[in-house]
Design a protein around this motif. Structure first.
Motif, short mmCIF file in Angstrom:
data_model
loop_
_atom_site.label_atom_id
_atom_site.label_comp_id
_atom_site.label_asym_id
_atom_site.label_seq_id
_atom_site.Cartn_x
_atom_site.Cartn_y
_atom_site.Cartn_z
N PHE A 148 1.03 24.10 15.66
CA PHE A 148 0.32 22.86 15.32
C PHE A 148 1.13 21.66 15.79
CE2 PHE A 148 -1.61 25.62 11.97
CZ PHE A 148 -2.92 25.50 12.42
N LEU A 149 2.44 21.79 15.80
CA LEU A 149 3.31 20.71 16.26
C LEU A 149 3.68 20.86 17.73
CD1 LEU A 149 4.81 18.17 15.30
CD2 LEU A 149 6.73 19.66 14.69
N TYR A 150 3.84 22.10 18.17
CA TYR A 150 4.25 22.39 19.55
C TYR A 150 3.25 23.36 20.18
CZ TYR A 150 8.67 20.37 18.03
OH TYR A 150 9.63 19.53 17.54
N PRO A 151 2.07 22.88 20.59
CA PRO A 151 1.03 23.79 21.11
C PRO A 151 1.41 24.53 22.38
CG PRO A 151 0.36 21.48 21.33
CD PRO A 151 1.64 21.48 20.56
N ASN A 152 2.37 24.03 23.13
CA ASN A 152 2.77 24.70 24.37
C ASN A 152 3.96 25.63 24.20
OD1 ASN A 152 0.73 23.38 25.86
ND2 ASN A 152 2.02 21.57 26.03
N MET A 153 4.45 25.75 22.97
CA MET A 153 5.60 26.62 22.70
C MET A 153 5.20 28.07 22.93
SD MET A 153 8.82 26.85 21.58
CE MET A 153 9.16 25.34 20.69
N THR A 154 6.05 28.82 23.62
CA THR A 154 5.81 30.24 23.79
C THR A 154 6.63 31.02 22.77
OG1 THR A 154 7.63 30.56 25.35
CG2 THR A 154 5.48 29.93 26.29
N VAL A 155 6.21 32.22 22.48
CA VAL A 155 6.95 33.08 21.55
C VAL A 155 8.35 33.33 22.09
CG1 VAL A 155 7.07 35.38 20.52
CG2 VAL A 155 4.89 34.18 20.60
N GLU A 156 8.45 33.55 23.39
CA GLU A 156 9.75 33.84 24.01
C GLU A 156 10.73 32.66 23.85
OE1 GLU A 156 6.60 36.31 25.39
OE2 GLU A 156 6.77 34.14 25.68
N LYS A 157 10.24 31.47 24.11
CA LYS A 157 11.09 30.28 23.99
C LYS A 157 11.47 30.06 22.53
CE LYS A 157 11.25 25.44 25.43
NZ LYS A 157 10.51 24.35 26.12
N TYR A 158 10.51 30.19 21.64
CA TYR A 158 10.76 30.01 20.21
C TYR A 158 11.81 31.01 19.72
CZ TYR A 158 9.36 29.07 15.32
OH TYR A 158 9.31 28.71 13.99
N PHE A 192 19.20 4.33 13.61
CA PHE A 192 18.38 4.77 14.73
C PHE A 192 18.96 6.08 15.27
CE2 PHE A 192 17.82 0.18 14.77
CZ PHE A 192 16.44 0.07 14.83
N HIS A 193 18.08 6.95 15.67
CA HIS A 193 18.51 8.19 16.31
C HIS A 193 18.30 7.97 17.81
CE1 HIS A 193 19.19 12.62 16.19
NE2 HIS A 193 18.70 12.48 17.41
N PHE A 194 19.38 7.76 18.53
CA PHE A 194 19.31 7.53 19.97
C PHE A 194 19.43 8.85 20.70
CE2 PHE A 194 20.80 3.47 18.38
CZ PHE A 194 20.12 2.56 19.16
N ILE A 195 18.72 8.97 21.81
CA ILE A 195 18.86 10.15 22.66
C ILE A 195 19.05 9.69 24.11
CG2 ILE A 195 17.42 11.55 21.14
CD1 ILE A 195 15.30 11.51 23.43
N LYS A 196 19.72 10.50 24.86
CA LYS A 196 19.84 10.32 26.30
C LYS A 196 19.32 11.60 26.91
CE LYS A 196 23.16 9.37 29.97
NZ LYS A 196 24.57 9.10 30.27
N THR A 197 18.19 11.53 27.59
CA THR A 197 17.55 12.71 28.16
C THR A 197 18.32 13.18 29.39
OG1 THR A 197 15.42 12.00 27.31
CG2 THR A 197 15.40 13.64 29.08
N ILE A 198 18.68 14.45 29.37
CA ILE A 198 19.36 15.08 30.50
C ILE A 198 18.36 15.91 31.31
CG2 ILE A 198 21.23 16.65 31.20
CD1 ILE A 198 22.16 13.98 29.84
N ASP A 199 17.47 16.64 30.61
CA ASP A 199 16.48 17.49 31.27
C ASP A 199 15.16 17.44 30.48
OD1 ASP A 199 14.94 19.41 32.53
OD2 ASP A 199 16.21 21.09 31.96
N GLU A 200 14.26 16.58 30.91
CA GLU A 200 12.98 16.40 30.21
C GLU A 200 12.15 17.68 30.18
OE1 GLU A 200 9.20 13.48 30.63
OE2 GLU A 200 11.18 12.56 30.68
N ASN A 201 12.34 18.56 31.16
CA ASN A 201 11.58 19.80 31.22
C ASN A 201 11.98 20.76 30.09
OD1 ASN A 201 10.15 19.06 33.53
ND2 ASN A 201 11.84 19.68 34.83
N GLY A 202 13.10 20.53 29.46
CA GLY A 202 13.55 21.39 28.38
C GLY A 202 12.91 21.08 27.04
N PHE A 203 12.23 19.92 26.93
CA PHE A 203 11.58 19.56 25.66
C PHE A 203 10.38 20.45 25.40
CE2 PHE A 203 13.25 15.06 26.48
CZ PHE A 203 14.28 15.19 25.55
N SER A 204 10.08 20.65 24.13
CA SER A 204 8.94 21.51 23.75
C SER A 204 7.68 20.73 23.73
CB SER A 204 9.18 22.14 22.40
OG SER A 204 10.28 23.03 22.51
#
Length: 145
Positions: free
Chosen positions: A21-31, A133-145
């Motif tokens: 419901f929160l991560y519709p593109n999440m795969t079982v393998e990745k999870y 504030f929770h700051f982030i610096k993205t290194i690899d956007e493709n890694g996000f769920s």
């Protein structure tokens, strides 16, 4: 309603449908690979069931930081869309509050995306306040769920 604490990869994977419901593109393998990394670092989930159906869950971590001492961090708070506004979130939150007390925590922390105004209202109503504030610096956007 029944509340269960989920602590193993197998237990948590059984409720994969809810995480989608929160991560519709999440795969079982990745999870599963994430869980195998997270669980040894104190990650667990608490889930609410109605007639053996998971209607809500959140992950949580227990740790210690210099600024807080012992704390619990809530991670990915999810209530099934058909069960929202029925007290499921408050049940989960109460469980986490009790767990934090049992573990002698000074606080409970969480992140909520800046545009998620319904979540902000929910957390404000439970006594949470923004502390920074929770700051982030993205290194690899493709890694996000």
């Amino acid at each position: 309603m029944q509340i269960k604490e989920l602590a193993t990869v197998e237990q948590i994977l059984e409720e994969f449908e809810t995480i989608q419901f929160l991560y519709p593109n999440m795969t079982v393998e990745k999870y599963k690979s994430f869980l195998e990394d997270m669980i040894p670092k104190s990650y667990k989930q608490v889930a609410v069931f109605e007639n053996d159906k998971c209607v809500g869950l959140t992950g949580f971590w227990f740790g210690t930081k210099l600024w807080t001492g012992k704390y619990i961090e809530i991670d990915n708070f999810i209530v099934h869309p058909d069960y929202r506004k029925k007290g499921i979130g408050k049940l989960i939150s109460s469980y986490i509050d009790q767990k934090a007390t049992e573990l002698n925590c000074t606080c409970i922390v969480l992140d909520a995306f800046t545009g998620n105004f319904p979540a902000h209202k929910f957390y404000y109503n439970l006594g949470y306040v923004p502390r920074g504030f929770h700051f982030i610096k993205t290194i690899d956007e493709n890694g996000f769920s």
